[in-house]
Each structure stands twice: as structure tokens, then as C-alpha cells.
Design a protein around this motif. Structure first.
Motif, short mmCIF file in Angstrom:
data_model
loop_
_atom_site.label_atom_id
_atom_site.label_comp_id
_atom_site.label_asym_id
_atom_site.label_seq_id
_atom_site.Cartn_x
_atom_site.Cartn_y
_atom_site.Cartn_z
N LYS A 158 75.81 70.17 46.14
CA LYS A 158 76.99 69.65 47.03
C LYS A 158 76.93 68.40 48.20
CE LYS A 158 76.80 74.70 48.12
NZ LYS A 158 76.48 75.72 48.99
N LEU A 159 78.87 67.37 47.78
CA LEU A 159 78.41 66.42 48.55
C LEU A 159 80.01 67.02 49.86
CD1 LEU A 159 77.48 63.63 48.46
CD2 LEU A 159 79.58 62.85 46.86
N ASN A 160 79.62 66.67 51.13
CA ASN A 160 81.20 66.87 51.45
C ASN A 160 81.07 65.50 51.93
OD1 ASN A 160 80.87 69.30 51.65
ND2 ASN A 160 79.53 70.01 53.31
N TYR A 161 82.63 65.26 52.31
CA TYR A 161 82.78 63.90 53.00
C TYR A 161 84.50 64.42 53.62
CZ TYR A 161 85.77 64.04 48.16
OH TYR A 161 85.99 63.57 47.23
N THR A 162 84.51 63.75 54.82
CA THR A 162 86.06 64.21 55.40
C THR A 162 87.28 63.01 54.36
OG1 THR A 162 85.72 61.73 56.86
CG2 THR A 162 84.74 64.52 56.97
N ALA A 163 88.38 63.59 54.79
CA ALA A 163 89.75 63.27 53.89
C ALA A 163 89.78 61.63 54.29
CB ALA A 163 91.29 63.57 54.66
N ASP A 164 89.38 61.26 55.90
CA ASP A 164 89.82 59.90 55.82
C ASP A 164 88.33 58.88 55.79
OD1 ASP A 164 87.53 60.36 57.39
OD2 ASP A 164 88.38 59.28 59.39
N GLY A 171 86.59 56.34 53.52
CA GLY A 171 87.37 54.91 52.64
C GLY A 171 87.52 54.05 53.50
N LYS A 172 88.27 54.49 54.28
CA LYS A 172 89.71 54.14 55.29
C LYS A 172 88.15 54.22 56.86
CE LYS A 172 93.58 56.60 53.63
NZ LYS A 172 93.84 57.85 53.48
N THR A 173 88.36 54.81 57.47
CA THR A 173 87.63 54.98 59.04
C THR A 173 86.21 54.96 59.05
OG1 THR A 173 87.95 56.43 59.91
CG2 THR A 173 89.35 54.91 59.70
N THR A 174 85.57 55.55 57.91
CA THR A 174 84.16 56.52 57.41
C THR A 174 84.12 56.11 56.25
OG1 THR A 174 82.66 57.56 57.85
CG2 THR A 174 85.32 58.32 58.05
N ARG A 175 82.34 55.35 55.94
CA ARG A 175 81.87 56.19 54.74
C ARG A 175 81.33 56.65 54.47
NH1 ARG A 175 81.34 51.25 50.48
NH2 ARG A 175 80.27 50.33 52.34
N THR A 176 80.94 57.75 55.12
CA THR A 176 80.27 58.71 55.33
C THR A 176 79.98 60.39 54.77
OG1 THR A 176 79.22 58.09 57.46
CG2 THR A 176 78.67 60.41 57.27
N VAL A 177 78.70 60.80 54.13
CA VAL A 177 79.03 61.76 53.61
C VAL A 177 78.06 62.99 53.52
CG1 VAL A 177 79.84 60.59 51.29
CG2 VAL A 177 77.34 60.84 50.96
N TYR A 178 77.64 63.88 53.31
CA TYR A 178 76.44 64.81 53.38
C TYR A 178 76.39 65.32 51.87
CZ TYR A 178 74.21 68.30 55.68
OH TYR A 178 72.83 69.53 56.52
N PHE A 219 78.08 52.64 54.40
CA PHE A 219 78.33 53.43 53.69
C PHE A 219 76.95 54.63 54.35
CE2 PHE A 219 77.49 56.75 49.99
CZ PHE A 219 78.48 56.68 49.09
N ILE A 220 76.50 55.50 54.82
CA ILE A 220 75.56 56.66 54.93
C ILE A 220 75.93 58.47 54.75
CG2 ILE A 220 74.50 57.90 57.32
CD1 ILE A 220 76.09 55.59 58.81
N VAL A 221 74.72 58.33 53.91
CA VAL A 221 74.55 59.64 53.22
C VAL A 221 73.36 60.17 54.35
CG1 VAL A 221 73.80 60.90 51.15
CG2 VAL A 221 74.08 58.46 51.36
N THR A 244 68.89 60.45 57.80
CA THR A 244 69.85 59.62 57.70
C THR A 244 69.50 58.20 56.39
OG1 THR A 244 71.01 60.73 59.77
CG2 THR A 244 71.89 58.78 58.37
N VAL A 245 70.05 58.67 55.36
CA VAL A 245 70.11 57.44 54.80
C VAL A 245 71.36 56.31 54.18
CG1 VAL A 245 69.75 56.11 51.90
CG2 VAL A 245 68.43 58.45 53.06
N ARG A 246 70.99 54.93 54.80
CA ARG A 246 72.34 53.76 55.16
C ARG A 246 72.07 52.84 53.78
NH1 ARG A 246 73.56 52.98 60.56
NH2 ARG A 246 72.26 54.46 62.04
N ASP A 247 72.94 52.80 53.07
CA ASP A 247 72.45 51.53 52.09
C ASP A 247 72.78 50.42 52.52
OD1 ASP A 247 73.47 50.93 49.04
OD2 ASP A 247 74.94 50.32 49.92
N ILE A 248 72.01 49.51 51.70
CA ILE A 248 71.60 48.36 51.96
C ILE A 248 72.28 47.70 51.22
CG2 ILE A 248 70.51 46.35 53.54
CD1 ILE A 248 69.51 48.45 54.67
N GLY A 249 72.26 48.19 49.71
CA GLY A 249 71.89 48.03 48.56
C GLY A 249 73.20 48.32 47.43
#
Length: 353
Positions: A141-147, A149-156, A174-176, A182-187
Motif C-alpha cells: 500500500k502506498l499513501n500520499y496526500t492530494a497536495d 508534488g506541490k507542497t510535499t513529496r512525502t509518501v507512506y 522526496f520522503i518515504v 523514514t527514508v529520504r531520497d538523495i539519489g
């Protein structure tokens, strides 16, 4: 500003309740010191974690316990007791303000949480609004909010996913989030495995780099941030909840063990081959394989004794549509037999007598 004013201002900023003047105050405070930026990031991630959880998880009493637990006890003189209880009173007042602000915004945003769910037996590829490609493995399952790509790039994430992060938007990380880490993308490209029934988190970096740290739900929330680089695999084991399900601990020296290993490019398919319908096992126990096969083929597998559950196997299967074909190939090299009744498979030891 004192600490209480800062905390309240940050909450207003994160939840979209801050006035223009307050926005500028927050930006100045964050840029003033690296520790300020780190504290803001932690609060920001806590807020987004709340959005992905069920409303019943929001518990002001639990929040108070965590918050008030940070107040250091004072020497028990009359004067210090007055100071201590004054801090407690201030904490309660602040918590009330935080709860009202969080819940007001939470109630509006919980309705906008979107979920992509993949049933057992399937794999799904999606493109997020920022251009990021995500492959979701069976039972994920992947959850994310309606915003997003705009104010956030965080998913669960609950389950397993391969991320190919879109370039650009570096100002929005980009944060998972998973239940414990919590995993932060640096690549650019990485695989993340965090099934609720697995007793470990595993991330494999194909290209670039990620950082991993414990979050509020993790027993390792105080651990230092770990950086996982190109062609490295990080696996973190954690203690199972015995009341939820039975579990045989992996062959590691300690639980909560953190392992970082190098992986040759030729063996990366061991970790991300699933997205191309490739199953790869390397020295895996039959019990470990059963968990993967259950999700891939939407079946339930029972193994009747520990001896065969710990049999180890290495092999790969490409585009095999039926689990019985997989089991017949395994049987060629291991002393097992099986019976099937609908979606339930019972694996037994071969009777050589």
C-alpha cells in the motif's frame, strides 16, 4: 521567541495556518542553525505520518506522555517543584493549542489522503504527479496526500516498492515513511521493503544515495542517520510483536541489528527483480521463500516441521505464472513434497522409505 512560541509557530506553519509575517519568522528561525532545520524536519514528518494513519491513532493523552516526558525533573525543593509544575502547566497549555491546530487541519486533510493498494498475486506500476515512477509489489500500500508534488513529496509505504525518483523539485525532498523508519531520497533509484509481517526493513540503492533514520514509532528512533550508497543494501532487524503472529528469528547475532553490505550489479536482481516478474533466491530458507511465494501467487503455505522450514535454497524463476511449477522446480533439488487444496498448500518432507 521562547521554545513554546517556536513550537506553536512551527505547527501553524506546517498545517497551513500561519500568517504571512509568521511564515517569514519560521523561515528565518529554520535557517538560523542546522539543529533548527533538523527539528523542523522531524515535526514536519510527524505531521505527514498522522495524515496516513487512521483517525483513532490521534490520541492527545499519548501525545502528552511523549511531550511531557521530555521535561527534565528538577531537584525536589519547594521552589523547584513550583518551577517544575509551572513547566507542566505550560506544557499542557501548549499541547492543547497544538492538538486543536493539528486536529483542525488533520480533519480536513484526512479526507484527501489517496491510497494505491496492490492485492496479492499482482504487481503495479504507477507514475506520481511529480513524474516519479513507482513499482508496487504484491500486498503493498502506498499513501500520499492530494497536495503531493506541490507542497510535499512525502509518501507512506507498507509493503515493498521500487522508486525511480523524478529529477527536479530539489527544494521539496522526496520522503518515504514506513511504520518504523523514514527514508529520504538523495539519489535516483532504490528498492524499499517494509512489509508488516517481515521483521526487518530493507533498502537497496541501485543508483544515487538514501538516508534512513528511526521515526516516532520506532524503537530505534534515536539512532543516527544512516547513509546507504550506490550498490549497497541496508537491513535493520527489529523485535517482533509476539501477540500478533508467531515468528522464528533470523540467523543474526542480535535483534535490532543494522547491516550494510555491498552488492555486485549482477546480483541486484536479487532485490529488485520482482518488478520484472523475476523471483531470485540466494541461500534463503524455505520459510523465507514461502512468505514471498504467498504474496506473489496469492496462496497460503503451511510447512509441517522446522527441519524443512530451515532448508536453504538458491535459484531463480522468470515469468512463472503458476506456483505449482515453482514448487516442482524446488522439489528437484530439495527433499520436499506438497499437497494443494484450493489456495492452501501444505509442504511436507519427502518420505524416502
Amino acid at each position: 521567541m521562547d521554545n513554546e512560541e517556536v513550537k506553536l509557530l512551527l505547527v501553524k506553519y506546517i498545517t497551513g495556518e500561519a500568517a504571512p509575517q509568521e511564515l517569514e519568522q519560521v523561515k528565518q528561525w529554520i535557517s538560523a542553525h542546522p539543529e533548527n532545520e533538523q527539528y523542523f524536519a522531524q515535526l514536519y514528518e510527524t505531521w505527514h505520518n498522522m495524515l496516513y494513519l487512521q483517525p483513532k491513532v490521534v490520541n492527545k493523552y499519548n501525545a502528552y506522555d511523549k511531550f511531557s516526558g521530555k521535561i527534565e525533573p528538577q531537584t525536589q525543593t519547594r521552589y523547584s517543584r513550583l518551577i517544575y509544575w509551572g513547566k507542566v502547566a505550560a506544557c499542557v497549555a501548549l499541547l492543547t493549542a497544538l492538538s486543536v491546530t493539528f486536529y483542525k487541519r488533520y480533519s480536513k486533510n484526512i479526507q484527501s489522503v489517496k491510497q494505491i493498494a496492490v492485492n496479492h498475486g499482482y504487481i503495479k506500476k504507477v507514475v506520481l504527479s511529480d513524474g516519479t515512477l513507482v513499482w508496487l509489489n504484491a500486498g503493498s500500500k502506498l499513501n500520499y496526500t492530494a497536495d503531493f508534488g506541490k507542497t510535499t513529496r512525502t509518501v507512506y509505504l507498507e509493503g515493498e516498492a521500487f522508486f525511480e525518483i523524478a529529477p527536479g523539485k530539489k527544494e521539496i525532498p522526496f520522503i518515504v515513511n514506513t511504520k518504523n523508519y523514514t527514508v529520504r531520497d538523495i539519489g535516483t533509484k532504490f528498492n524499499l521493503k517494509a512489509y508488516a509481517t517481515d521483521q526487518f526493513l530493507e533498502t537497496t540503492v541501485v543508483k544515487g544515495e538514501v538516508s534512513v533514520e528511526g521515526n516516532a514509532e520506532s524503537s530505534n528512533r534515536e539512532m543516527n542517520r544512516i547513509y546507504v550508497k550506490h550498490h549497497q543494501v541496508l537491513r535493520i532487524y527489529y523485535q517482533p510483536k509476539k501477540e500478533s503472529y508467531s515468528y522464528t528469528a533470523p540467523d543474526t547475532k542480535n535483534m535490532n541489528e543494522i547491516q550494510v553490505t555491498e552488492v555486485d550489479e549482477a546480483k541486484l536482481n536479487l532485490y529488485d527483480g520482482w518488478k520484472d516478474n523475476l523471483l531470485v533466491f540466494e541461500d534463503a530458507t524455505l520459510k523465507e521463500m514461502a512468505g514471498v511465494l504467498e504474496r506473489r501467487y496469492n496462496v497460503t503455505i503451511h510447512i509441517n516441521n522446522d527441519e524443512i522450514a530451515n532448508i536453504r535454497y538458491s535459484g531463480s524463476f522468470k515469468n512463472v505464472p503458476d506456483i505449482e511449477k515453482v514448487l516442482s522446480l524446488i522439489m528437484e533439488n530439495t527433499p520436499i513434497d506438497y499437497t494443494r487444496n484450493g489456495d492452501v498448500i501444505n509442504i511436507t518432507k519427502t518420505n524416502n522409505n
